[in-house]
Design a protein around this motif. Structure first.
Motif, PDB file in Angstrom:
ATOM      1  N   TYR A   1      50.443   6.394  13.401  1.00  0.00           N
ATOM      2  CA  TYR A   1      50.975   7.910  14.108  1.00  0.00           C
ATOM      3  C   TYR A   1      49.949   8.919  13.477  1.00  0.00           C
ATOM      4  O   TYR A   1      49.563   8.848  12.113  1.00  0.00           O
ATOM      5  N   ASP A   2      49.506   9.893  14.074  1.00  0.00           N
ATOM      6  CA  ASP A   2      48.627  10.860  13.548  1.00  0.00           C
ATOM      7  C   ASP A   2      49.448  12.351  13.598  1.00  0.00           C
ATOM      8  O   ASP A   2      49.924  12.584  14.674  1.00  0.00           O
ATOM      9  N   VAL A   3      49.588  12.712  12.489  1.00  0.00           N
ATOM     10  CA  VAL A   3      50.559  14.074  12.258  1.00  0.00           C
ATOM     11  C   VAL A   3      49.990  15.400  13.060  1.00  0.00           C
ATOM     12  O   VAL A   3      50.799  16.004  13.554  1.00  0.00           O
TER      13      VAL A   3
ATOM     14  N   THR B   1      61.053   2.760  15.009  1.00  0.00           N
ATOM     15  CA  THR B   1      60.611   1.721  16.092  1.00  0.00           C
ATOM     16  C   THR B   1      60.267   0.732  15.369  1.00  0.00           C
ATOM     17  O   THR B   1      60.734  -0.682  15.687  1.00  0.00           O
ATOM     18  N   ALA B   2      59.477   0.726  14.214  1.00  0.00           N
ATOM     19  CA  ALA B   2      59.119  -0.427  13.400  1.00  0.00           C
ATOM     20  C   ALA B   2      60.238  -1.080  12.732  1.00  0.00           C
ATOM     21  O   ALA B   2      60.227  -2.315  12.651  1.00  0.00           O
ATOM     22  N   ALA B   3      61.221  -0.345  12.246  1.00  0.00           N
ATOM     23  CA  ALA B   3      62.355  -0.946  11.568  1.00  0.00           C
ATOM     24  C   ALA B   3      63.050  -1.693  12.812  1.00  0.00           C
ATOM     25  O   ALA B   3      63.679  -2.821  12.443  1.00  0.00           O
ATOM     26  N   GLU B   4      63.290  -1.098  13.717  1.00  0.00           N
ATOM     27  CA  GLU B   4      64.014  -1.893  15.091  1.00  0.00           C
ATOM     28  C   GLU B   4      63.497  -3.177  15.368  1.00  0.00           C
ATOM     29  O   GLU B   4      63.881  -4.098  15.701  1.00  0.00           O
TER      30      GLU B   4
ATOM     31  N   GLU C   1      55.320  -3.993  10.655  1.00  0.00           N
ATOM     32  CA  GLU C   1      54.699  -3.058   9.751  1.00  0.00           C
ATOM     33  C   GLU C   1      54.571  -1.672  10.464  1.00  0.00           C
ATOM     34  O   GLU C   1      54.049  -1.722  11.659  1.00  0.00           O
ATOM     35  N   CYS C   2      54.406  -0.632   9.653  1.00  0.00           N
ATOM     36  CA  CYS C   2      54.530   0.581  10.126  1.00  0.00           C
ATOM     37  C   CYS C   2      53.860   1.665   8.964  1.00  0.00           C
ATOM     38  O   CYS C   2      54.401   1.409   7.755  1.00  0.00           O
ATOM     39  N   ARG C   3      52.843   2.108   9.205  1.00  0.00           N
ATOM     40  CA  ARG C   3      52.504   3.327   8.061  1.00  0.00           C
ATOM     41  C   ARG C   3      52.357   4.772   8.721  1.00  0.00           C
ATOM     42  O   ARG C   3      51.711   4.808   9.722  1.00  0.00           O
ATOM     43  N   VAL C   4      52.891   5.602   7.935  1.00  0.00           N
ATOM     44  CA  VAL C   4      52.975   7.099   8.631  1.00  0.00           C
ATOM     45  C   VAL C   4      52.593   8.030   7.708  1.00  0.00           C
ATOM     46  O   VAL C   4      52.943   7.747   6.414  1.00  0.00           O
TER      47      VAL C   4
ATOM     48  N   THR D   1      70.014   4.034  10.449  1.00  0.00           N
ATOM     49  CA  THR D   1      69.816   5.487   9.891  1.00  0.00           C
ATOM     50  C   THR D   1      68.612   6.107  10.581  1.00  0.00           C
ATOM     51  O   THR D   1      68.407   7.226  10.621  1.00  0.00           O
ATOM     52  N   LEU D   2      67.420   5.291  10.593  1.00  0.00           N
ATOM     53  CA  LEU D   2      66.009   5.969  11.173  1.00  0.00           C
ATOM     54  C   LEU D   2      66.378   5.993  12.612  1.00  0.00           C
ATOM     55  O   LEU D   2      65.725   7.129  12.941  1.00  0.00           O
ATOM     56  N   ALA D   3      67.168   5.395  13.309  1.00  0.00           N
ATOM     57  CA  ALA D   3      67.524   5.841  14.899  1.00  0.00           C
ATOM     58  C   ALA D   3      68.208   7.210  14.850  1.00  0.00           C
ATOM     59  O   ALA D   3      67.700   7.992  15.763  1.00  0.00           O
ATOM     60  N   GLU D   4      69.315   7.283  14.036  1.00  0.00           N
ATOM     61  CA  GLU D   4      69.949   8.634  13.949  1.00  0.00           C
ATOM     62  C   GLU D   4      69.085   9.713  13.564  1.00  0.00           C
ATOM     63  O   GLU D   4      69.124  10.798  14.278  1.00  0.00           O
ATOM     64  N   ALA D   5      68.217   9.591  12.705  1.00  0.00           N
ATOM     65  CA  ALA D   5      67.287  10.624  12.058  1.00  0.00           C
ATOM     66  C   ALA D   5      66.261  10.842  13.429  1.00  0.00           C
ATOM     67  O   ALA D   5      66.103  12.131  13.529  1.00  0.00           O
TER      68      ALA D   5
END
Length: 151
Positions: A2-4, A83-86, A90-93, A142-146
């Motif tokens: 993901y690109d900020v 999405t990565a958690a679901e 692996e995910c890097r942000v 938690t991440l989905a709610e966030a």
């Protein structure tokens, strides 16, 4: 990754958000989630706090529940992490650390049926929280709610 810049939020706004969240020792947030995970060695606990900023533009993640590792994520980074958690991938942000500026937060599956959230700071300091079993479900929720709360 993901690109900020694509999300339209800049690094300065994230930096201000994380500093405001830690303002003078008083933590300020619209909502807080807490998950008690394991440390990377499996012999201790690593509490992770997730704070939605008052303006709802950022999620502040406090690995190990201390401001030493606190970072700000914008909506795109939160969505990618959720999405990565679901999916257990692996995910890097990109994130912004309140002292060290742009950093990277990583979520990755481990060989022991766990998800590991990690951050590396200058000098080789690494903090890791390991989510296993029901804690993985808590992290996903938690991440989905966030993701649904950050605008």
């Amino acid at each position: 990754m993901y690109d900020v810049k694509k999300d339209g939020r800049d690094e300065r706004a994230a930096l201000l958000a994380v500093k405001a969240n830690l303002n003078n020792g008083w933590v300020r947030f619209a909502r807080r989630w807490v998950i008690v995970a394991d440390d990377v060695h499996g012999n201790g606990r690593c509490t992770v706090l997730f704070d939605l900023t008052m303006d709802r533009h950022h999620l502040i993640v406090h690995p190990a529940a201390v401001d030493t590792y606190s970072v700000a994520l914008d909506h795109g980074a939160v969505a990618a992490l959720a999405t990565a958690a679901e999916e257990g991938e692996e995910c890097r942000v990109p994130v912004v650390h309140h002292l060290h500026g742009p950093r990277e937060l990583r979520l990755a599956p481990s060989v022991r049926n766990a998800l590991v959230l990690s951050e590396k700071l200058p000098g080789g300091v690494i903090v890791q929280a390991v989510f296993r079993g029901e804690r993985i479900l808590e992290l996903v929720d938690t991440l989905a709610e966030a993701r649904d709360s950050v605008r």
